[in-house]
Design a protein around this motif. Structure first.
Motif, PDB file in Angstrom:
ATOM      1  N   UNK A  93       0.834  -1.206   0.000  1.00 34.68           N
ATOM      2  CA  UNK A  93       0.000   0.000   0.000  1.00 34.68           C
ATOM      3  C   UNK A  93       0.867   1.253   0.000  1.00 34.68           C
ATOM      4  N   UNK A  94       0.453   2.228  -0.802  1.00 34.82           N
ATOM      5  CA  UNK A  94       1.138   3.511  -0.872  1.00 34.82           C
ATOM      6  C   UNK A  94       0.148   4.633  -0.578  1.00 34.82           C
ATOM      7  N   UNK A  95       0.628   5.722   0.004  1.00 32.36           N
ATOM      8  CA  UNK A  95      -0.279   6.839   0.271  1.00 32.36           C
ATOM      9  C   UNK A  95      -0.578   7.625  -0.991  1.00 32.36           C
ATOM     10  N   UNK A  96      -1.772   8.173  -1.062  1.00 29.15           N
ATOM     11  CA  UNK A  96      -2.108   9.144  -2.102  1.00 29.15           C
ATOM     12  C   UNK A  96      -2.041  10.507  -1.413  1.00 29.15           C
ATOM     13  N   UNK A  97      -1.033  11.284  -1.775  1.00 29.11           N
ATOM     14  CA  UNK A  97      -0.726  12.522  -1.057  1.00 29.11           C
ATOM     15  C   UNK A  97      -1.094  13.736  -1.900  1.00 29.11           C
ATOM     16  N   UNK A  98      -1.937  14.583  -1.337  1.00 30.03           N
ATOM     17  CA  UNK A  98      -2.354  15.821  -1.987  1.00 30.03           C
ATOM     18  C   UNK A  98      -1.905  16.983  -1.112  1.00 30.03           C
ATOM     19  N   UNK A  99      -1.102  17.857  -1.681  1.00 35.80           N
ATOM     20  CA  UNK A  99      -0.571  19.000  -0.922  1.00 35.80           C
ATOM     21  C   UNK A  99       0.070  18.549   0.384  1.00 35.80           C
ATOM     22  N   UNK A 100       0.943  17.572   0.284  1.00 39.34           N
ATOM     23  CA  UNK A 100       1.791  17.091   1.385  1.00 39.34           C
ATOM     24  C   UNK A 100       1.055  16.292   2.449  1.00 39.34           C
ATOM     25  N   UNK A 101      -0.227  16.004   2.253  1.00 39.80           N
ATOM     26  CA  UNK A 101      -0.992  15.251   3.242  1.00 39.80           C
ATOM     27  C   UNK A 101      -1.733  14.103   2.578  1.00 39.80           C
ATOM     28  N   UNK A 102      -1.699  12.934   3.197  1.00 36.89           N
ATOM     29  CA  UNK A 102      -2.399  11.773   2.635  1.00 36.89           C
ATOM     30  C   UNK A 102      -3.903  11.987   2.671  1.00 36.89           C
ATOM     31  N   UNK A 103      -4.562  11.628   1.568  1.00 32.74           N
ATOM     32  CA  UNK A 103      -6.022  11.672   1.509  1.00 32.74           C
ATOM     33  C   UNK A 103      -6.596  10.263   1.382  1.00 32.74           C
ATOM     34  N   UNK A 104      -5.731   9.287   1.151  1.00 34.61           N
ATOM     35  CA  UNK A 104      -6.179   7.913   0.981  1.00 34.61           C
ATOM     36  C   UNK A 104      -4.984   7.020   0.716  1.00 34.61           C
ATOM     37  N   UNK A 105      -5.277   5.817   0.253  1.00 35.91           N
ATOM     38  CA  UNK A 105      -4.207   4.852  -0.003  1.00 35.91           C
ATOM     39  C   UNK A 105      -4.539   4.013  -1.227  1.00 35.91           C
ATOM     40  N   UNK A 106      -3.503   3.697  -1.972  1.00 40.51           N
ATOM     41  CA  UNK A 106      -3.605   2.809  -3.129  1.00 40.51           C
ATOM     42  C   UNK A 106      -2.893   1.512  -2.779  1.00 40.51           C
ATOM     43  N   UNK A 107      -3.536   0.384  -3.028  1.00 37.54           N
ATOM     44  CA  UNK A 107      -2.869  -0.877  -2.689  1.00 37.54           C
ATOM     45  C   UNK A 107      -3.162  -1.953  -3.726  1.00 37.54           C
ATOM     46  N   UNK A 108      -2.282  -2.929  -3.765  1.00 34.90           N
ATOM     47  CA  UNK A 108      -2.485  -4.116  -4.585  1.00 34.90           C
ATOM     48  C   UNK A 108      -2.238  -5.335  -3.718  1.00 34.90           C
ATOM     49  N   UNK A 109      -3.015  -6.390  -3.926  1.00 33.09           N
ATOM     50  CA  UNK A 109      -2.875  -7.622  -3.145  1.00 33.09           C
ATOM     51  C   UNK A 109      -2.649  -8.798  -4.088  1.00 33.09           C
ATOM     52  N   UNK A 110      -1.857  -9.750  -3.629  1.00 36.61           N
ATOM     53  CA  UNK A 110      -1.520 -10.892  -4.484  1.00 36.61           C
ATOM     54  C   UNK A 110      -1.206 -12.103  -3.611  1.00 36.61           C
ATOM     55  N   UNK A 111      -1.313 -13.307  -4.156  1.00 35.05           N
ATOM     56  CA  UNK A 111      -0.990 -14.510  -3.383  1.00 35.05           C
ATOM     57  C   UNK A 111       0.480 -14.501  -2.979  1.00 35.05           C
ATOM     58  N   UNK A 112       0.736 -14.798  -1.722  1.00 36.62           N
ATOM     59  CA  UNK A 112       2.107 -14.791  -1.223  1.00 36.62           C
ATOM     60  C   UNK A 112       2.983 -15.783  -1.977  1.00 36.62           C
ATOM     61  N   UNK A 113       2.371 -16.861  -2.434  1.00 39.45           N
ATOM     62  CA  UNK A 113       3.141 -17.892  -3.138  1.00 39.45           C
ATOM     63  C   UNK A 113       3.493 -17.501  -4.568  1.00 39.45           C
TER      64      UNK A 113
END
Length: 248
Positions: free
Chosen positions: A200-220
């Motif tokens: 997961x990475x932050x979505x930062x607008x004007x130096x402050x996070x407004x949300x998060x973007x993430x991707x999920x996948x099988x550990x294997x």
């Protein structure tokens, strides 16, 4: 055009024209005068339009604002973020999610799960996720304002039974938040759903996070080291693209 479509067209035209007549609406929309008369009469009966100037002209009423009462700013964020997620989907095959904070939870605002063959969890738009135990929550807390972060953690502590389990989870979350602040991203391996990993990475607008973007996948499917090396550049680019939409 279906009557529903004509109804919306008339509302949009009244909104554009302000005070206007049936003739004005007929000319602006191309809808026949009898049909415009019927639509205006219906809108008047429901209180969305009122007649003025001896009933020859009409205008929208404040009741029209009720139609937007259920609309929230994060809905617009979801609308604009979705094309970015779809483009990201072409580069990284796993499902992607954009989430924002709400009432000390993370809420999925947009996801590609509905169009992804590699779906292994129940994630959906509107799903509320714990902010402390998720990668999206930890990366958001790591990059939001300090006052907001402290306020969220304080509220969570006051709402929870102060048992060893919660204290342990809070301590672990603080460690993950600190790591996410240093690295610029957060990781979750194991947990819910099992045998999966999330970046997961932050979505930062004007130096402050407004949300998060993430991707999920099988550990294997891929090692954590390879996943970070392979996916982080595209994820960072996508997070910046979403942020740019709200800076303009």
């Amino acid at each position: 055009m279906a009557i529903d479509g004509r109804l919306l067209t008339v509302i949009e035209s009244i909104n554009d024209l302000g005070i206007c007549t049936v003739v004005d609406l007929h000319r602006a929309t191309g809808i026949s005068r009898p049909a415009v008369h019927r639509i205006v009469d219906n809108l008047c009966s429901f209180g969305y339009v009122e007649r003025v100037d001896g009933h020859s002209s009409v205008r929208l009423t404040s009741q029209i604002l009720a139609l937007s009462a259920g609309y929230r700013p994060e809905h617009r964020m979801a609308e604009q973020a979705m094309p970015v997620l779809q483009m990201l989907q072409k580069r990284i095959r796993w499902p992607h999610t954009f989430a924002t904070p709400e009432a000390d939870m993370m809420v999925i605002q947009a996801t590609t799960r509905h169009h992804n063959p590699f779906v292994f969890d129940r994630g959906r738009t509107g799903l509320r996720l714990p902010i402390l135990s998720t990668a999206s929550g930890c990366v958001y807390l790591a990059h939001c304002g300090e006052e907001e972060r402290d306020a969220i953690l304080t509220r969570l502590q006051s709402h929870q039974m102060r048992d060893d389990g919660f204290d342990e989870m809070l301590s672990a979350a603080r460690d993950r938040i600190a790591i996410a602040a240093k690295k610029g991203y957060a990781l979750r391996s194991g947990g819910e759903p099992e045998r999966t990993t999330t970046i997961a990475l932050p979505v930062i607008v004007y130096s402050t996070a407004v949300g998060a973007l993430c991707t999920s996948f099988p550990t294997s499917a891929i090692t954590l080291e390879d996943a970070c090396a392979k996916y982080l550049p595209d994820l960072r680019e996508a997070a910046k693209s979403i942020a740019t939409l709200f800076e303009n």
